[in-house]
Design a protein around this motif. Structure first.
Motif, PDB file in Angstrom:
ATOM      1  N   GLY A  59       0.801  -1.228   0.000  1.00  0.00           N
ATOM      2  CA  GLY A  59       0.000   0.000   0.000  1.00  0.00           C
ATOM      3  C   GLY A  59       0.832   1.276   0.000  1.00  0.00           C
ATOM      4  N   GLN A 106       4.009   0.890   8.592  1.00  0.00           N
ATOM      5  CA  GLN A 106       3.553   1.781   9.657  1.00  0.00           C
ATOM      6  C   GLN A 106       3.220   0.964  10.892  1.00  0.00           C
ATOM      7  OE1 GLN A 106       1.474   3.626  12.469  1.00  0.00           O
ATOM      8  NE2 GLN A 106       0.146   2.324  11.228  1.00  0.00           N
ATOM      9  N   VAL A 156      -7.432   5.649   9.210  1.00  0.00           N
ATOM     10  CA  VAL A 156      -7.040   4.450   8.459  1.00  0.00           C
ATOM     11  C   VAL A 156      -6.166   4.828   7.261  1.00  0.00           C
ATOM     12  CG1 VAL A 156      -7.951   2.621   6.962  1.00  0.00           C
ATOM     13  CG2 VAL A 156      -8.857   2.904   9.274  1.00  0.00           C
ATOM     14  N   ALA A 157      -6.490   5.935   6.609  1.00  0.00           N
ATOM     15  CA  ALA A 157      -5.670   6.370   5.478  1.00  0.00           C
ATOM     16  C   ALA A 157      -4.356   6.933   6.006  1.00  0.00           C
ATOM     17  CB  ALA A 157      -6.413   7.427   4.676  1.00  0.00           C
ATOM     18  N   LYS A 243      -5.054   7.610  -1.987  1.00  0.00           N
ATOM     19  CA  LYS A 243      -5.778   8.351  -0.950  1.00  0.00           C
ATOM     20  C   LYS A 243      -7.188   8.656  -1.428  1.00  0.00           C
ATOM     21  CE  LYS A 243      -3.880   7.710   1.639  1.00  0.00           C
ATOM     22  NZ  LYS A 243      -2.673   7.136   2.146  1.00  0.00           N
ATOM     23  N   GLU A 246      -9.419   5.412  -1.622  1.00  0.00           N
ATOM     24  CA  GLU A 246      -9.774   4.717  -0.380  1.00  0.00           C
ATOM     25  C   GLU A 246     -10.720   5.510   0.516  1.00  0.00           C
ATOM     26  OE1 GLU A 246      -6.444   3.566   2.073  1.00  0.00           O
ATOM     27  OE2 GLU A 246      -5.418   5.447   1.700  1.00  0.00           O
TER      28      GLU A 246
HETATM   29  C1  F6R Z   1      -3.291   3.405   2.755  1.00  0.00           C
HETATM   30  C2  F6R Z   1      -2.929   2.483   3.798  1.00  0.00           C
HETATM   31  C3  F6R Z   1      -2.524   1.078   3.437  1.00  0.00           C
HETATM   32  C4  F6R Z   1      -1.268   0.704   4.206  1.00  0.00           C
HETATM   33  C5  F6R Z   1      -0.900  -0.764   3.969  1.00  0.00           C
HETATM   34  C6  F6R Z   1       0.392  -1.148   4.670  1.00  0.00           C
HETATM   35  O1  F6R Z   1      -3.636   4.649   3.272  1.00  0.00           O
HETATM   36  O2  F6R Z   1      -2.958   2.826   4.950  1.00  0.00           O
HETATM   37  O3  F6R Z   1      -2.327   0.969   2.071  1.00  0.00           O
HETATM   38  O4  F6R Z   1      -0.228   1.545   3.814  1.00  0.00           O
HETATM   39  O5  F6R Z   1      -1.943  -1.586   4.443  1.00  0.00           O
HETATM   40  O6  F6R Z   1       0.291  -0.970   6.050  1.00  0.00           O
HETATM   41  P1  F6R Z   1       1.564  -0.899   6.969  1.00  0.00           P
HETATM   42  O7  F6R Z   1       2.369   0.282   6.583  1.00  0.00           O
HETATM   43  O8  F6R Z   1       1.039  -0.807   8.364  1.00  0.00           O
HETATM   44  O9  F6R Z   1       2.344  -2.178   6.735  1.00  0.00           O
END
Ligand code: F6R
Length: 366
Positions: A59, A106, A156-157, A243, A246
């Motif tokens: 993502g 993240q 969430v975003a 962005k 979603e």
């Molecule tokens: C988009 C979003 C997702 C995450 C993806 C990876 O806004 O939040 O596309 O970036 O699910 O998540 P992490 O970074 O937690 O591994």
């Protein structure tokens, strides 16, 4: 707890001057042209001799990886591959002990990213993590890593986590450049001095908010949107499109601007808004011709331009100015108006911005 903002997403967008600053604090010494990343210190030799770096993520974190590819190849001169963790893990990838894998997440809990790490580890690669949540699973699986200091991200975003990831990748690119000597100390002084000023430039970029509300008003009923960028502006286009889709449920696609003529141009008509990263850098002239192609087909052009620009302003339907910065730092600034644009469009459409349908903050299943 939303600190006076209507949504966590907006609060987190506005936190970025701070979260970017926190992600470089204590790690850069602009006057000396030096960086210190304690997580990488022990693996300095590995980085010096690495044949290549493989970045795995999903993502938005994968988009940060694409920016990382641009920066690491440009400054540290190490070949980089950026892989979707979900594809990498099922592809029987070729990995050797000389490879370095950087996993970006993240949450630190993404199932596919964890599986990719385990596979690469089994095959002898050295694994680095770039994570935001301290004590999450991924940092425990990696050999070493660097935390982003974005603070908790509730929406969430992903917004501030993305710019924090890009900040850390910038540090890694400069750090490897420093140990390999691919960039002079003089140039590092220049780059780090500018990097230190990025939070202030992000602050300035946020000032376009009122104008962006007006643009959102025009775009809110669109069914589709195209995002175009080149170089380090391409991952920004991908992230802008993600962005928007979603949180507002408008279909959006990001493309390298030059690819437009290989297909997507067929979609352009008076109903198609095209958001173009058209800042003054190496591909400026080329992006201008892309804008002309869109206008010739009556597309609606929203251009992200460098402060003071006049050429694009004369062609585009709307322009959003951002402060000038070296191309290396463009993603940190150009992403800001796109986050705000999706946010306002989603709010106007009555969408649940902080908790979009069908999505979860941590994707712990594959
Ligand atoms: C988009 C979003 C997702 C995450 C993806 C990876 O806004 O939040 O596309 O970036 O699910 O998540 P992490 O970074 O937690 O591994």
């Amino acid at each position: 707890e939303k600190g006076g903002y209507d949504h966590f997403m907006l609060k987190e967008i506005y936190e970025q001057p701070r979260s970017i600053k926190d992600s470089m604090r204590g790690r850069i010494y602009p006057n000396e042209g030096k960086l210190q990343l304690s997580g990488l210190k022990q693996y300095e030799e590995k980085f010096k001799n690495a044949d290549r770096i493989i970045i795995v993520a999903c993502g938005t974190s994968w988009h940060a990886g694409l920016v990382g590819e641009y920066l690491i190849e440009e400054f540290a001169r190490v070949p980089v591959e950026v892989e979707y963790a979900s594809e990498f893990r099922y592809r029987n990838p070729i990995i050797s002990e000389k490879d370095i894998v950087i996993a970006i997440s993240q949450s630190g809990e993404t199932a596919d990213t964890m599986a990719a790490i385990e596979l690469a580890k089994e095959r002898g690669a050295t694994i680095f993590g770039i994570c935001n949540v301290v004590g999450s699973s991924i940092p425990r699986l990696t050999h070493a890593g660097v935390y982003t200091h974005a603070g908790p991200e509730i929406g969430v975003a992903s917004t501030k986590a993305f710019t924090a990831q890009v900040t850390v990748l910038t540090l890694i690119a400069f750090y490897v450049a420093q140990i390999k000597g691919t960039v002079t100390t003089g140039k590092l002084v220049e780059l780090l001095t500018e990097l230190e000023s990025i939070p202030t430039l992000v602050e300035k970029a946020l000032k376009a908010n009122d104008l962006i509300v007006k643009i959102a008003e025009e775009l809110k009923d669109s069914r589709n949107c195209l995002f175009l960028g080149r170089g380090s502006g391409f991952p920004v286009a991908l992230e802008g499109a993600l962005k928007l889709k979603e949180i507002s449920y408008i279909h959006a696609e990001g493309y390298p601007a030059a690819e437009m003529k290989h297909g997507p141009i067929a979609l352009i008509d008076a109903e198609m808004p095209v958001i173009v990263i058209a800042t003054k850098n190496s591909s400026y002239e080329k992006v201008i011709s892309n804008i002309q192609e869109v206008k010739a087909r009556k597309g609606i052009v929203i251009a992200i331009v460098t402060e003071g620009d006049t050429d694009v302003k004369n062609m585009a339907d709307y322009t959003i100015e951002i402060p000038h910065a070296d191309e290396a730092f463009l993603p940190l600034i150009a992403t800001i108006p796109l986050q705000l644009l999706s946010y306002h469009i989603a709010v106007m459409r009555g969408c649940n911005v902080d908790q979009p349908r069908n999505l979860a903050k941590s994707v712990t299943v594959e």
